[in-house]
Write an enzyme that holds these catalytic residues in place. Structure first.
Site, PDB file in Angstrom:
ATOM      1  N   SER A 145       0.829  -1.206   0.179  1.00 56.82           N
ATOM      2  CA  SER A 145       0.030  -0.054   0.201  1.00 56.82           C
ATOM      3  C   SER A 145       0.871   1.081   0.091  1.00 56.82           C
ATOM      4  O   SER A 145       1.985   1.216   0.495  1.00 56.82           O
ATOM      5  CB  SER A 145      -0.812   0.024   1.230  1.00 56.82           C
ATOM      6  OG  SER A 145      -1.530   1.280   1.616  1.00 56.82           O
ATOM      7  N   TYR A 158      -1.343  -1.174  10.515  1.00 51.80           N
ATOM      8  CA  TYR A 158      -1.614  -1.628   9.142  1.00 51.80           C
ATOM      9  C   TYR A 158      -0.341  -0.891   8.478  1.00 51.80           C
ATOM     10  O   TYR A 158       0.328  -1.793   7.647  1.00 51.80           O
ATOM     11  CB  TYR A 158      -2.954  -0.581   8.745  1.00 51.80           C
ATOM     12  CG  TYR A 158      -3.230  -0.865   7.161  1.00 51.80           C
ATOM     13  CD1 TYR A 158      -3.713  -1.977   6.659  1.00 51.80           C
ATOM     14  CD2 TYR A 158      -2.886   0.181   6.374  1.00 51.80           C
ATOM     15  CE1 TYR A 158      -3.836  -2.373   5.427  1.00 51.80           C
ATOM     16  CE2 TYR A 158      -3.082  -0.205   4.898  1.00 51.80           C
ATOM     17  CZ  TYR A 158      -3.744  -1.135   4.477  1.00 51.80           C
ATOM     18  OH  TYR A 158      -3.925  -1.247   3.301  1.00 51.80           O
TER      19      TYR A 158
END
Length: 256
Positions: A145, A158
């Protein structure tokens, strides 16, 4: 007519019950790969299989919690028993739920994020790599990401997990390149998936402005198919000299 890039190859795609994983599984099948969908969402996984079969492709579903070593081992052994080879691993499964800064993050929340998003990728690689070594070739791709290189507010677990995914791919590229194995990561920005819908629902104020700040293009977000197109390139022989890299697909956000 351009020949399909993945003809005859066997691909595992984790987290393929929806979103990027589903779009990528469909794209790989259209490139004539035999696709094994792995997910904890059996209904969504079987729906992906049906979509592929209706499109003339070949796919099957296996239940797998990628954070569970025994589940992953069974997945890989099952694919080898059915197909005799694994050419492509797309370790896409991830977890994003509770949003907390580091001091607010419970050990349970931390371990769930790391367990699925990072350890899950490691376990898939751990069990697949020996078969790729024996075959003398293989392509591993993991979903990172932009949060793996740019910190998001209140997403300590995350972002840390995604940064780890990128480094894991680089170490695999170094350790196994001479064995014919390539390893890369793909780093999406904003992608219109069920996860994005959920984040938007929980953070409605100013969401459109957030997206405008993220994209340099007229479009404010990617579709899952945009990520799938990049993934299909990275796992194909067209990317034969691409390894140890992170391909960012973010509409220019990280160019700010």
């Amino acid at each position: 007519m351009i020949a399909p890039r993945l003809a005859g190859k066997v691909a595992i795609v984790t987290g393929a019950a929806s979103g990027i994983g589903r779009a990528s599984a469909i794209r790989f099948a259209r490139e004539q790969a035999k696709v094994v969908i792995a997910d904890i969402n059996s209904g969504g996984g079987e729906e992906t299989v049906d979509l592929i079969n209706q499109d003339g492709g070949e796919a099957s579903f296996t239940y797998c919690d990628v954070s569970n070593s025994a589940n992953v081992q069974a997945l890989v052994e099952g694919v080898m028993a059915a197909h005799g080879r694994i050419d492509i691993l797309f370790a896409n499964a991830a977890y994003l739920d509770e949003l907390f800064a580091a001091a607010e993050t419970s050990e349970e929340v931390w371990e769930r994020h790391i367990g699925v998003t990072l350890t899950g990728v490691f376990l898939c690689c751990r069990y697949v790599i020996p078969h790729m070594i024996q075959a003398g070739s293989g392509s591993i791709l993991a979903t990172s990401s932009v949060g793996g290189s740019v910190a998001f507010d209140r997403q300590a677990a995350y972002c840390t997990a995604k940064a780890g995914v990128e480094m894991l791919m680089k170490t695999i590229a170094r350790d196994y390149g001479r064995s014919g194995i390539r390893a890369n990561a793909i780093a999406p920005g904003a992608v219109y998936t069920p996860v994005m819908e959920d984040v938007k629902r929980r953070n409605p104020d100013g969401w459109d402005q957030v997206l405008r700040d993220m994209s340099l293009l007229e479009r404010l977000w990617a579709e899952p198919e945009d990520i799938a197109a990049a993934a299909a390139y990275l796992v194909s022989d067209e990317a034969a000299f691409v390894t140890g890299t992170v391909l960012t697909v973010d509409g220019g956000w990280t160019a700010h």
